[in-house]
Design a protein around this motif. Structure first.
Motif, PDB file in Angstrom:
ATOM      1  N   LYS A   1      79.688  85.411  77.793  1.00  0.00           N
ATOM      2  CA  LYS A   1      78.734  86.448  77.377  1.00  0.00           C
ATOM      3  C   LYS A   1      78.647  86.513  75.858  1.00  0.00           C
ATOM      4  O   LYS A   1      77.543  86.577  75.285  1.00  0.00           O
ATOM      5  CB  LYS A   1      79.167  87.806  77.953  1.00  0.00           C
ATOM      6  CG  LYS A   1      78.262  88.966  77.545  1.00  0.00           C
ATOM      7  CD  LYS A   1      78.768  90.274  78.139  1.00  0.00           C
ATOM      8  CE  LYS A   1      77.895  91.446  77.703  1.00  0.00           C
ATOM      9  NZ  LYS A   1      78.396  92.743  78.236  1.00  0.00           N
ATOM     10  N   GLU A   2      79.795  86.485  75.213  1.00  0.00           N
ATOM     11  CA  GLU A   2      79.816  86.561  73.749  1.00  0.00           C
ATOM     12  C   GLU A   2      79.159  85.346  73.114  1.00  0.00           C
ATOM     13  O   GLU A   2      78.618  85.433  72.004  1.00  0.00           O
ATOM     14  CB  GLU A   2      81.269  86.713  73.279  1.00  0.00           C
ATOM     15  CG  GLU A   2      81.860  88.071  73.637  1.00  0.00           C
ATOM     16  CD  GLU A   2      83.366  88.135  73.446  1.00  0.00           C
ATOM     17  OE1 GLU A   2      83.996  87.070  73.235  1.00  0.00           O
ATOM     18  OE2 GLU A   2      83.911  89.255  73.527  1.00  0.00           O
TER      19      GLU A   2
ATOM     20  N   ARG B   1      73.734  87.235  79.773  1.00  0.00           N
ATOM     21  CA  ARG B   1      73.518  88.569  79.207  1.00  0.00           C
ATOM     22  C   ARG B   1      74.517  89.575  79.770  1.00  0.00           C
ATOM     23  O   ARG B   1      74.940  90.497  79.069  1.00  0.00           O
ATOM     24  CB  ARG B   1      72.085  89.024  79.504  1.00  0.00           C
ATOM     25  CG  ARG B   1      71.016  88.145  78.841  1.00  0.00           C
ATOM     26  CD  ARG B   1      70.912  88.434  77.358  1.00  0.00           C
ATOM     27  NE  ARG B   1      69.945  87.579  76.674  1.00  0.00           N
ATOM     28  CZ  ARG B   1      68.649  87.817  76.581  1.00  0.00           C
ATOM     29  NH1 ARG B   1      68.123  88.870  77.181  1.00  0.00           N
ATOM     30  NH2 ARG B   1      67.860  86.984  75.915  1.00  0.00           N
ATOM     31  N   GLN B   2      74.830  89.426  81.058  1.00  0.00           N
ATOM     32  CA  GLN B   2      75.755  90.340  81.715  1.00  0.00           C
ATOM     33  C   GLN B   2      76.721  89.538  82.580  1.00  0.00           C
ATOM     34  O   GLN B   2      76.425  88.406  82.966  1.00  0.00           O
ATOM     35  CB  GLN B   2      75.011  91.347  82.605  1.00  0.00           C
ATOM     36  CG  GLN B   2      74.026  92.239  81.872  1.00  0.00           C
ATOM     37  CD  GLN B   2      73.416  93.276  82.794  1.00  0.00           C
ATOM     38  OE1 GLN B   2      74.021  94.285  83.111  1.00  0.00           O
ATOM     39  NE2 GLN B   2      72.198  93.026  83.239  1.00  0.00           N
ATOM     40  N   ILE B   3      77.852  90.145  82.911  1.00  0.00           N
ATOM     41  CA  ILE B   3      78.819  89.509  83.796  1.00  0.00           C
ATOM     42  C   ILE B   3      79.220  90.482  84.903  1.00  0.00           C
ATOM     43  O   ILE B   3      79.028  91.695  84.783  1.00  0.00           O
ATOM     44  CB  ILE B   3      80.073  89.031  83.040  1.00  0.00           C
ATOM     45  CG1 ILE B   3      80.830  90.218  82.419  1.00  0.00           C
ATOM     46  CG2 ILE B   3      79.687  88.015  81.965  1.00  0.00           C
ATOM     47  CD1 ILE B   3      82.160  89.832  81.775  1.00  0.00           C
TER      48      ILE B   3
ATOM     49  N   MET C   1      83.730  86.737  79.874  1.00  0.00           N
ATOM     50  CA  MET C   1      83.427  87.549  78.702  1.00  0.00           C
ATOM     51  C   MET C   1      83.134  86.655  77.507  1.00  0.00           C
ATOM     52  O   MET C   1      82.212  86.930  76.712  1.00  0.00           O
ATOM     53  CB  MET C   1      84.608  88.472  78.403  1.00  0.00           C
ATOM     54  CG  MET C   1      84.292  89.558  77.398  1.00  0.00           C
ATOM     55  SD  MET C   1      83.078  90.739  78.038  1.00  0.00           S
ATOM     56  CE  MET C   1      82.671  91.599  76.509  1.00  0.00           C
TER      57      MET C   1
ATOM     58  N   GLU D   1      82.842  98.785  81.202  1.00  0.00           N
ATOM     59  CA  GLU D   1      81.523  98.706  80.559  1.00  0.00           C
ATOM     60  C   GLU D   1      80.966  97.286  80.551  1.00  0.00           C
ATOM     61  O   GLU D   1      79.771  97.094  80.341  1.00  0.00           O
ATOM     62  CB  GLU D   1      81.597  99.247  79.129  1.00  0.00           C
ATOM     63  CG  GLU D   1      82.387  98.392  78.153  1.00  0.00           C
ATOM     64  CD  GLU D   1      83.892  98.604  78.213  1.00  0.00           C
ATOM     65  OE1 GLU D   1      84.602  98.026  77.364  1.00  0.00           O
ATOM     66  OE2 GLU D   1      84.365  99.358  79.098  1.00  0.00           O
ATOM     67  N   ASN D   2      81.834  96.302  80.820  1.00  0.00           N
ATOM     68  CA  ASN D   2      81.381  94.905  80.814  1.00  0.00           C
ATOM     69  C   ASN D   2      81.197  94.321  82.215  1.00  0.00           C
ATOM     70  O   ASN D   2      80.918  93.127  82.341  1.00  0.00           O
ATOM     71  CB  ASN D   2      82.381  94.051  80.023  1.00  0.00           C
ATOM     72  CG  ASN D   2      82.312  94.315  78.536  1.00  0.00           C
ATOM     73  OD1 ASN D   2      81.236  94.273  77.948  1.00  0.00           O
ATOM     74  ND2 ASN D   2      83.443  94.630  77.934  1.00  0.00           N
ATOM     75  N   ILE D   3      81.334  95.143  83.231  1.00  0.00           N
ATOM     76  CA  ILE D   3      81.151  94.648  84.600  1.00  0.00           C
ATOM     77  C   ILE D   3      79.873  95.257  85.174  1.00  0.00           C
ATOM     78  O   ILE D   3      79.818  96.441  85.494  1.00  0.00           O
ATOM     79  CB  ILE D   3      82.367  94.974  85.486  1.00  0.00           C
ATOM     80  CG1 ILE D   3      83.628  94.382  84.869  1.00  0.00           C
ATOM     81  CG2 ILE D   3      82.150  94.421  86.896  1.00  0.00           C
ATOM     82  CD1 ILE D   3      84.901  94.713  85.612  1.00  0.00           C
ATOM     83  N   ALA D   4      78.842  94.431  85.264  1.00  0.00           N
ATOM     84  CA  ALA D   4      77.517  94.941  85.625  1.00  0.00           C
ATOM     85  C   ALA D   4      77.412  95.321  87.097  1.00  0.00           C
ATOM     86  O   ALA D   4      76.679  96.243  87.446  1.00  0.00           O
ATOM     87  CB  ALA D   4      76.458  93.896  85.284  1.00  0.00           C
TER      88      ALA D   4
ATOM     89  N   VAL E   1      88.514  93.259  81.259  1.00  0.00           N
ATOM     90  CA  VAL E   1      87.388  93.265  80.303  1.00  0.00           C
ATOM     91  C   VAL E   1      86.762  94.640  80.070  1.00  0.00           C
ATOM     92  O   VAL E   1      85.860  94.767  79.252  1.00  0.00           O
ATOM     93  CB  VAL E   1      86.281  92.274  80.754  1.00  0.00           C
ATOM     94  CG1 VAL E   1      86.818  90.855  80.789  1.00  0.00           C
ATOM     95  CG2 VAL E   1      85.692  92.672  82.112  1.00  0.00           C
TER      96      VAL E   1
ATOM     97  N   GLN F   1      88.059  87.043  81.499  1.00  0.00           N
ATOM     98  CA  GLN F   1      88.027  86.860  80.051  1.00  0.00           C
ATOM     99  C   GLN F   1      87.222  85.623  79.662  1.00  0.00           C
ATOM    100  O   GLN F   1      86.559  85.604  78.623  1.00  0.00           O
ATOM    101  CB  GLN F   1      89.452  86.816  79.501  1.00  0.00           C
ATOM    102  CG  GLN F   1      90.135  88.181  79.577  1.00  0.00           C
ATOM    103  CD  GLN F   1      91.515  88.223  78.946  1.00  0.00           C
ATOM    104  OE1 GLN F   1      92.127  87.186  78.689  1.00  0.00           O
ATOM    105  NE2 GLN F   1      92.023  89.423  78.721  1.00  0.00           N
TER     106      GLN F   1
END
Length: 267
Positions: free
Chosen positions: A118-119, A124-126, A115, A146-149, A143, A112
């Motif tokens: 990133k916000e 750009r990615q995490i 995240m 979709e937020n884990i690259a 998270v 978090q």
């Protein structure tokens, strides 16, 4: 954003050595560079990138948060320090380098905080690194998938991490392979050498092509211009079904990286 299939790793490279490696790689056309806080080379990598003169938007820079900085209080300030060393306002990808030993810092807290970074536009990615399935589940719960690259893991012909890879594929999570050449041991393998002769390629090119054709990103490192160029050419090599099967048959679950007191319970 997608993660480049081929990048430059900088593990164990420092000072003038890493500056030379990064500059040479960028001259050859590499555009993805992988570093980490614990490598103690972010400033040198940043210097090499700055002196290359390449526009920042053309590059894909990855760094990793060390275990001492995984708390909500420390993660963002440590990433800001990394950005300062790298001479950039953001990185393209930030990973949790290793899960917190003994779960001293919960996965949820670290993810978090990532995240939030990133916000805030710091990355750009995490993603994650060295996470087994149980901790991958925790990261996803924290998270969202979709937020884990990516999950960056040790993966080579002798350790193909099939359970983690299968779970990641099921979830739609990308895998990045590190130690793809198995500290050079894979280059000595008779099967790989035979496939290399068949394709008039180097054993390193064969292994890297196998990994990329399997859908993984790779980040091999080198200090030699010829090797850097050769590794880059692996992206243009196509192995056939029999080649892929032959290399896949080499799996013997030979893990090379499992630091005592740091490694999680592997699958």
């Amino acid at each position: 954003m997608t993660i480049p299939a081929l990048g430059l790793g900088t593990f164990r490279l420092q000072d003038d050595v890493v500056i030379h490696s990064v500059k040479t790689a960028l001259e050859l056309g590499y555009r993805a560079i992988d570093t980490a806080q614990i490598y103690e080379n972010e400033a040198a990598v940043g210097q090499a990138i700055f002196e290359s003169g390449i526009d920042r938007h053309q590059l894909f820079i990855t760094t990793k948060i060390w275990i001492e900085n995984l708390t909500a209080e420390k993660l963002i300030p440590s990433l800001q320090q990394s950005l300062s060393k790298l001479r950039t306002e953001y990185v393209d990808l930030t990973l949790i380098h290793w899960p917190s030993p003994g779960a001293a810092v919960p996965v949820k807290e670290s993810m978090q905080a990532l995240m939030a970074a990133k916000e805030a536009g710091l990355t750009r990615q995490i993603g994650i690194s060295n996470f087994p399935i149980a901790l991958m589940r925790e990261a996803i719960a924290a998270v969202g998938i979709e937020n884990i690259a990516t999950n960056q893991i040790e993966l080579h012909p002798f350790l193909q991490n099939s359970e983690v890879v299968a779970f990641a594929k099921q979830q739609g999570m990308h895998i990045t392979s590190y130690m793809t050449l198995a500290y050079g041991e894979a280059l000595k393998d008779a099967t790989i050498q035979a496939i290399a002769r068949k394709h008039q390629a180097t054993p390193a090119q064969i292994v890297l092509a196998w990994a990329m054709q399997s859908g993984f990103s790779v980040i091999p490192s080198s200090t030699k211009r010829d090797n850097l160029a050769s590794n880059m050419d692996a992206a243009n090599l196509t192995l056939d079904v029999e080649d892929m099967k032959s290399i896949s048959s080499l799996d013997r679950q030979q893990r090379l990286v499992s630091p005592e007191g740091l490694a999680p319970d592997w699958d």
